[in-house]
Design a protein around this motif. Structure first.
Motif, PDB file in Angstrom:
ATOM      1  N   ASN A 379     -80.373-104.753 -51.051  1.00  0.00           N
ATOM      2  CA  ASN A 379     -81.263-104.438 -52.170  1.00  0.00           C
ATOM      3  C   ASN A 379     -81.524-102.941 -52.286  1.00  0.00           C
ATOM      4  OD1 ASN A 379     -81.337-107.197 -52.159  1.00  0.00           O
ATOM      5  ND2 ASN A 379     -83.555-107.399 -52.030  1.00  0.00           N
ATOM      6  N   ALA A 380     -81.380-102.220 -51.176  1.00  0.00           N
ATOM      7  CA  ALA A 380     -81.681-100.791 -51.162  1.00  0.00           C
ATOM      8  C   ALA A 380     -80.476 -99.925 -51.520  1.00  0.00           C
ATOM      9  CB  ALA A 380     -82.211-100.389 -49.785  1.00  0.00           C
ATOM     10  N   ILE A 381     -79.315-100.534 -51.741  1.00  0.00           N
ATOM     11  CA  ILE A 381     -78.137 -99.749 -52.115  1.00  0.00           C
ATOM     12  C   ILE A 381     -78.407 -99.000 -53.416  1.00  0.00           C
ATOM     13  CG2 ILE A 381     -75.750 -99.934 -52.936  1.00  0.00           C
ATOM     14  CD1 ILE A 381     -75.332-102.122 -50.844  1.00  0.00           C
ATOM     15  N   SER A 382     -78.103 -97.721 -53.417  1.00  0.00           N
ATOM     16  CA  SER A 382     -78.455 -96.841 -54.530  1.00  0.00           C
ATOM     17  C   SER A 382     -77.505 -97.011 -55.718  1.00  0.00           C
ATOM     18  CB  SER A 382     -78.421 -95.390 -54.047  1.00  0.00           C
ATOM     19  OG  SER A 382     -78.464 -94.484 -55.129  1.00  0.00           O
ATOM     20  N   SER A 383     -78.085 -97.119 -56.905  1.00  0.00           N
ATOM     21  CA  SER A 383     -77.266 -97.210 -58.116  1.00  0.00           C
ATOM     22  C   SER A 383     -76.593 -95.879 -58.425  1.00  0.00           C
ATOM     23  CB  SER A 383     -78.130 -97.643 -59.303  1.00  0.00           C
ATOM     24  OG  SER A 383     -79.169 -96.706 -59.537  1.00  0.00           O
TER      25      SER A 383
END
Length: 428
Positions: A379-383
């Motif tokens: 969920n914390a993977i950066s766009s």
């Protein structure tokens, strides 16, 4: 009427995440199948870090005698072996398809010692990335209650007047309509490989689903594994497997969200090797998570459900700015970058997938709608850093039978959809 004491894991999206899988499948046919030959996926293995080499500094846990190395393209394993020897290390984990290596060093180090070593390695022409092998904890939650099972489920799903029965989640998510659409487009959309990354899976006592293959679903301590298969609070993987992919062509139990799973269901357990003697607390490493994804993605698994959290209390700590929150955010960000980089490289190599991820259930009436981006590395993977990966991760929050957001469900901008996540009936 038969009754069974059942355990329902409710990390948000546990079952929630699987509920929307059919909708995801309708999108999959738009993705060009460019996968390499899944019959020859190369070597995949990892080393389970023992408890005595799990260190903590500034609130961040890591393997104190291991590093993760990513080789540059076209660099051979032999070259990396020779490089490892130069630094007093040996290869103990390897994903051939992506050039990921796990090194075990002759001696232990702290953060400063790792930084010195990493600076030297980054100057090597063979290496593109060097990182710590971070250690985190896998979390699940569960509640116990009495439910009916068997024919009652079938009757309930066929009764159009029943909106709150044991099959309420299937109806609420419009899964029946999705089945009809799939039936009309079978030649285009199915069969397709689907998979789970979860806790252990019962492969012997449940006859309502069958895996083509599971990975790391055992360890050297049978009693520990059995505990995670039984109804004592952590039969999470078994419950999700049924919700996702219970057979739809028999008279037994239920029908999963994806009823065409026979011959197409895969799973990787994050507890099999983790629960080995000497390493408790459900701890796993970044390398282990990479390997779990590799086992599925390299076998052309297109939809992957992962409904777990990594250190549940971290969400509260970061939101509340509690002591040590900056260190916890740093750990989350570092792991998210490692996983984002790994998944991006699989996409670059021609593999396709969609991941359905839990929003998390750290919220409460006192702390409503905590930010789901802090629930897990996924969920914390950066766009901004990994846009292609970010766009393939669907984050799911929970609704109850009243169609209201569950009090425990995390929320925020990272949640893409809310779906049934309470009182969901399955194979446990």
């Amino acid at each position: 009427m038969k009754k069974k004491k059942a355990t329902l894991g409710i990390v948000i999206g546990i079952v929630v995440a699987a509920i929307i899988t059919v909708s995801v499948l309708l999108v999959i046919n738009l993705i060009k199948n460019r996968n390499t030959n899944a019959d020859d996926i190369g070597e995949i293995y990892y080393y389970q870090t023992p408890a005595e080499h799990i260190a903590e500094e500034n609130g961040i846990s890591f393997a104190d005698n291991e590093i993760l190395v990513v080789a540059n393209e076209s660099v051979s394993k032999k070259d990396i072996e020779q490089l490892a020897e130069k630094y007093g290390a040996e290869i103990v984990g390897y994903i051939e398809a992506t050039g990921d290596y796990q090194w075990r060093m002759d001696s232990s180090f702290d953060f400063a010692g790792f930084d010195d070593l990493a600076d030297k390695l980054r100057k090597e022409d063979l290496i593109s990335r060097v990182n710590l092998n971070y250690v985190s904890s896998v979390g699940v939650d569960s509640i116990d209650y009495d439910i009916n099972y068997g024919d009652e489920w079938r009757e309930d799903i066929q009764d159009e007047t029943s909106e709150d029965g044991i099959a309420w989640s299937i109806k609420a998510a419009n899964v029946i309509e999705a089945w009809e659409l799939l039936d009309s487009k079978k030649s285009d959309l199915i069969p397709i490989n689907v998979g789970l990354i979860d806790t252990c899976f019962d492969e012997t006592n449940i006859s309502d689903y069958s895996f083509v293959q599971t990975f790391y679903n055992d360890d050297t301590n049978g009693e520990v594994l059995q505990a995670y298969r039984n109804d004592n609070g952590n039969g999470h993987g078994t419950h999700v497997a049924g919700t996702f992919a219970a057979r739809g062509n028999d008279n037994n139990g239920i029908c999963g969200v994806y009823p065409y799973s026979d011959g197409h269901l895969y799973a990787a357990s994050v507890l099999g090797a983790v629960s080995a003697p000497g390493n408790g607390n459900n701890q796993n490493t970044c390398m282990q998570l990479k390997v779990c994804f590799a086992e599925l993605i390299l076998r052309k698994v297109k939809v992957i459900n992962i409904s777990l959290n990594n250190k549940r209390e971290r969400v509260n700590h970061i939101v509340d700015r509690a002591d040590g929150w900056e260190e916890e955010l740093e750990e989350l960000t570092q792991n998210a970058d490692l996983l984002g980089d790994f998944l991006e490289r699989t996409l670059d190599d021609g593999y396709d997938f969609v991941i359905v991820s839990a929003a998390g259930n750290s919220s409460s009436l006192e702390h409503p709608q905590l930010d789901a981006q802090y629930n897990s590395f996924l969920n914390a993977i950066s766009s901004e850093k990994y846009s292609d990966v970010f766009n393939r991760i669907i984050v799911v929050g929970s609704l109850g039978k009243d169609y209201q957001i569950s009090s425990f469900s995390n929320g925020g901008a990272r949640v893409d959809i809310y779906a049934p996540g309470e009182d969901v009936f399955s194979t446990l």
